[in-house]
Design a protein around this motif. Structure first.
Motif, PDB file in Angstrom:
ATOM      1  N   GLY A   1       0.782  -1.222   0.082  1.00  0.00           N
ATOM      2  CA  GLY A   1       0.049  -0.082  -0.006  1.00  0.00           C
ATOM      3  C   GLY A   1       0.816   1.294   0.104  1.00  0.00           C
ATOM      4  N   ARG A   2       2.303   1.235   0.060  1.00  0.00           N
ATOM      5  CA  ARG A   2       3.265   2.382  -0.046  1.00  0.00           C
ATOM      6  C   ARG A   2       3.985   2.204  -1.066  1.00  0.00           C
ATOM      7  NH1 ARG A   2       2.503   1.864   6.074  1.00  0.00           N
ATOM      8  NH2 ARG A   2       4.207   0.335   6.023  1.00  0.00           N
TER       9      ARG A   2
ATOM     10  N   GLN B   1       8.670   0.196   9.363  1.00  0.00           N
ATOM     11  CA  GLN B   1       7.170  -0.428   9.777  1.00  0.00           C
ATOM     12  C   GLN B   1       7.096  -1.824  10.023  1.00  0.00           C
ATOM     13  OE1 GLN B   1       4.713   1.644  10.642  1.00  0.00           O
ATOM     14  NE2 GLN B   1       6.080   3.424  10.306  1.00  0.00           N
ATOM     15  N   ALA B   2       6.393  -2.226  11.150  1.00  0.00           N
ATOM     16  CA  ALA B   2       6.394  -3.844  11.369  1.00  0.00           C
ATOM     17  C   ALA B   2       6.100  -4.467  10.201  1.00  0.00           C
ATOM     18  CB  ALA B   2       5.673  -3.913  12.711  1.00  0.00           C
ATOM     19  N   ASP B   3       5.061  -4.163   9.518  1.00  0.00           N
ATOM     20  CA  ASP B   3       4.340  -5.017   8.288  1.00  0.00           C
ATOM     21  C   ASP B   3       5.635  -5.101   7.333  1.00  0.00           C
ATOM     22  OD1 ASP B   3       4.252  -2.188   7.666  1.00  0.00           O
ATOM     23  OD2 ASP B   3       2.309  -2.396   6.988  1.00  0.00           O
ATOM     24  N   GLU B   4       6.453  -4.101   7.057  1.00  0.00           N
ATOM     25  CA  GLU B   4       7.603  -4.112   5.915  1.00  0.00           C
ATOM     26  C   GLU B   4       8.483  -5.253   6.479  1.00  0.00           C
ATOM     27  OE1 GLU B   4       7.600   0.242   4.154  1.00  0.00           O
ATOM     28  OE2 GLU B   4       8.578   0.050   6.165  1.00  0.00           O
ATOM     29  N   TYR B   5       8.862  -5.409   7.785  1.00  0.00           N
ATOM     30  CA  TYR B   5       9.803  -6.292   8.197  1.00  0.00           C
ATOM     31  C   TYR B   5       9.182  -7.674   8.176  1.00  0.00           C
ATOM     32  CZ  TYR B   5      12.707  -2.337   9.762  1.00  0.00           C
ATOM     33  OH  TYR B   5      13.412  -1.403   9.807  1.00  0.00           O
ATOM     34  N   VAL B   6       7.868  -7.739   8.408  1.00  0.00           N
ATOM     35  CA  VAL B   6       7.123  -9.083   8.256  1.00  0.00           C
ATOM     36  C   VAL B   6       7.379  -9.536   6.462  1.00  0.00           C
ATOM     37  CG1 VAL B   6       5.086 -10.307   8.141  1.00  0.00           C
ATOM     38  CG2 VAL B   6       5.685  -8.959  10.406  1.00  0.00           C
ATOM     39  N   ARG B   7       7.077  -8.757   5.858  1.00  0.00           N
ATOM     40  CA  ARG B   7       7.298  -8.881   4.309  1.00  0.00           C
ATOM     41  C   ARG B   7       8.582  -9.333   4.127  1.00  0.00           C
ATOM     42  NH1 ARG B   7       5.809  -5.359  -1.173  1.00  0.00           N
ATOM     43  NH2 ARG B   7       5.311  -7.044  -2.236  1.00  0.00           N
TER      44      ARG B   7
ATOM     45  N   ASP C   1      15.434   2.337   8.784  1.00  0.00           N
ATOM     46  CA  ASP C   1      14.908   1.069   9.654  1.00  0.00           C
ATOM     47  C   ASP C   1      14.689   1.599  11.138  1.00  0.00           C
ATOM     48  OD1 ASP C   1      15.391  -0.957   7.552  1.00  0.00           O
ATOM     49  OD2 ASP C   1      17.408  -0.482   7.578  1.00  0.00           O
ATOM     50  N   ASP C   2      13.957   0.875  11.682  1.00  0.00           N
ATOM     51  CA  ASP C   2      13.708   0.906  13.178  1.00  0.00           C
ATOM     52  C   ASP C   2      14.119  -0.119  13.904  1.00  0.00           C
ATOM     53  OD1 ASP C   2      11.982   0.613  15.710  1.00  0.00           O
ATOM     54  OD2 ASP C   2      10.892   2.306  14.871  1.00  0.00           O
TER      55      ASP C   2
ATOM     56  N   ALA D   1      11.820  -6.895  16.936  1.00  0.00           N
ATOM     57  CA  ALA D   1      10.707  -7.529  17.329  1.00  0.00           C
ATOM     58  C   ALA D   1      10.457  -8.566  16.381  1.00  0.00           C
ATOM     59  CB  ALA D   1       9.459  -6.620  17.320  1.00  0.00           C
ATOM     60  N   VAL D   2      10.349  -8.448  15.140  1.00  0.00           N
ATOM     61  CA  VAL D   2      10.149  -9.244  13.887  1.00  0.00           C
ATOM     62  C   VAL D   2      11.255 -10.253  13.734  1.00  0.00           C
ATOM     63  CG1 VAL D   2       9.711  -9.271  11.608  1.00  0.00           C
ATOM     64  CG2 VAL D   2       8.829  -7.538  12.644  1.00  0.00           C
TER      65      VAL D   2
END
Length: 263
Positions: free
Chosen positions: A15-16, A55-61, A81-82, A88-89
């Motif tokens: 989405g980004r 973002q967390a969803d980006e690291y999940v991907r 990055d964060d 966390a991921v």
């Protein structure tokens, strides 16, 4: 030892999506190429900007993409990055899990000692090496002054001539870093990202280099008044081969090209 380096993956949520950047598909093809190498790399180093927005969803991907990589991998944060989201991921990456405020670490299990140095400032594009990080580096290097060592960091410790990127470079601690590194003759290479291009520069008695990005490349423009831009040169990576005279670097291009043809 054979080390592969990839950098500036800029994986983003669907989405980004940014213009025509195909970060995920480029990374997937790069991973396919790495898996097919013969001889295969012993280790893959990722020198920052794993995601585009941290973002967390980006690291999940990203994690799902890296699952296809059949090689050990070490991750480093870049300015996009964060560190908290990374930790966390990627909880199973033990080297990332510490109570230090900076995401930096040492890995001693390979023939080359890997020292990962955090140059990032949360929410900013430029880099910094504060007194605490420099002290950690000095102490870390002093513990194994004879062992062949590789330093990985996101922001390169040298000016590149691409002025707009130099304005987002390592703006604090560069001279002190060089003074620390210059005390040692066992540092084989300083591997960096951030510039999305292949570059080499002598720093503190060793060689510092940058690696092409997998997502896109920064346009090579050395004019002092240029506008920073990117282009779609083929994505790339580097192979660092430990030979009898130290590390030899090979620039590798991702994609399908005619050949090889026997001479």
């Amino acid at each position: 030892m054979l080390i592969a380096q990839i950098t500036d993956l800029h994986v983003h949520d669907t989405g980004r999506h940014t213009r025509e950047i195909q970060a995920a598909s480029h990374l997937a093809r790069c991973i396919q190429d790495l898996n097919a190498l013969d001889p295969r790399p012993d280790l893959v180093l990722v020198t920052g900007d794993l995601t585009d927005h941290g973002q967390a969803d980006e690291y999940v991907r990203l994690r799902s993409l890296l699952a296809a990589l059949d090689l050990p991998v070490l991750l480093l944060a870049g300015n996009h990055d964060d560190p908290a989201a990374m930790r966390a991921v990627f909880q199973d990456h033990a080297y990332l899990q510490s109570d230090m405020p900076f995401l930096q670490y040492v890995v001693d299990e390979w023939p080359l000692r890997i020292v990962a140095l955090d140059t990032t400032i949360r929410g900013r594009g430029e880099g910094r090496l504060c007194a605490a990080r420099l002290a950690w580096l000095a102490d870390t290097l002093a513990h194994s002054p004879e062992r062949p060592t590789l330093i990985m960091m996101h922001h390169p410790p040298f000016s590149t001539g691409i002025r707009r990127m130099d304005e987002l470079g390592l703006l604090e601690g560069r001279e002190a870093f060089t003074e620390i590194v210059a005390q040692y003759r066992n540092i084989e290479r300083i591997l960096c990202g951030h510039l999305h291009r292949t570059m080499f520069c002598r720093v503190g008695g060793t060689v510092a280099s940058t690696c092409p990005g997998t997502a896109h490349q920064i346009a090579l423009d050395l004019r002092p008044d240029h506008t920073l831009s990117f282009n779609f040169e083929p994505p790339g990576y580097q192979l660092h081969w430990a030979g009898p005279q130290g590390l030899v670097t090979h620039h590798c291009v991702v994609g399908d090209f005619p050949g090889p043809f026997p001479f």
